[in-house]
Design an enzyme around this catalytic site. Structure first.
Site, PDB file in Angstrom:
ATOM      1  N   GLU A 195      38.380  34.918  57.831  1.00 16.67           N
ATOM      2  CA  GLU A 195      39.460  35.505  57.046  1.00 16.67           C
ATOM      3  C   GLU A 195      39.009  35.826  55.620  1.00 16.67           C
ATOM      4  OE1 GLU A 195      42.282  36.750  58.026  1.00 16.67           O
ATOM      5  OE2 GLU A 195      41.917  36.109  60.079  1.00 16.67           O
ATOM      6  N   TYR A 197      48.348  34.773  52.679  1.00 16.00           N
ATOM      7  CA  TYR A 197      47.824  35.473  53.860  1.00 16.00           C
ATOM      8  C   TYR A 197      46.793  34.614  54.578  1.00 16.00           C
ATOM      9  CZ  TYR A 197      45.427  38.756  56.836  1.00 16.00           C
ATOM     10  OH  TYR A 197      44.857  39.360  57.929  1.00 16.00           O
ATOM     11  N   ASP A 250      50.089  41.278  55.799  1.00 14.50           N
ATOM     12  CA  ASP A 250      49.321  42.037  54.819  1.00 14.50           C
ATOM     13  C   ASP A 250      50.144  43.276  54.462  1.00 14.50           C
ATOM     14  OD1 ASP A 250      49.038  43.775  56.984  1.00 14.50           O
ATOM     15  OD2 ASP A 250      46.857  43.625  57.065  1.00 14.50           O
TER      16      ASP A 250
END
Length: 183
Positions: free
Chosen positions: A43, A124, A142
């Site tokens: 990520e 996120y 997002d």
């Protein structure tokens, strides 16, 4: 429309989204693991970087630093050398600092607040780790996902509204699958 729960909203179409999306997922190596460290690394690397560029770097990084402890024990310079080519080296610095905190904790946080306490981890990334490593029914939002929810709602949404709508649309027990399909 004001909610993902109304006719035609994302919640109402959850089964359709999953049926369409699951067979179309790209074969990416981080989709084959539930290791929270590997998911966190993916990520962080994927922030503002295309997946094809990340794949070889992710594999090399995890080969060198398979655990937070191995990353934390390495000099920052070694981490930055492996990061070269991904841009934004502050992400590597934050990941190294997060690894040090994870090594200190001796366990991976399994809550949103615990993940947000890690250096460089925002909403996120924390939610992505929760969904992709732990299978939590949370939405990973997002800009693109927020835009989808705004279109379904028929109006501009504040970040908290988009997150709440997105969270309510995740089918129970399908956090990993739902987020992968929407991405």
């Amino acid at each position: 429309m004001t909610s993902g729960d109304e006719p035609g909203g994302l919640t109402a179409r959850g089964g359709e989204v999953l049926t369409w999306g699951l067979p179309r997922l790209r074969d990416l190596p981080w989709r084959h693991t539930r290791d929270p460290w590997a998911i966190l690394v993916s990520e962080v690397m994927l922030q503002q970087t295309q997946a094809p560029r990340v794949v070889p770097k992710w594999l090399a990084f995890l080969s060198a630093f398979p655990t937070p402890s191995t990353c934390a024990a390495a000099p920052l310079g070694d981490v930055l050398r492996l990061w070269q080519g991904l841009g934004y080296p502050r992400r590597a610095r934050h990941l190294h600092a997060a690894a040090a905190e994870l090594a200190r904790l001796d366990e991976f946080p399994r809550s949103l607040d615990g993940l947000l306490a890690l250096p460089g981890v925002g909403q996120y990334t924390a939610r992505a780790v929760l969904a992709f490593a732990f299978g939590a029914d949370v939405a990973v939002v997002d800009t693109n996902i927020a835009r989808v929810h705004a279109r379904v709602a028929g109006r501009t949404l504040k970040a908290r509204e988009a997150q709440a709508l997105a969270d309510s649309a995740v089918p129970e027990g399908m956090g990993w699958e739902w987020n992968q399909c929407l991405m």
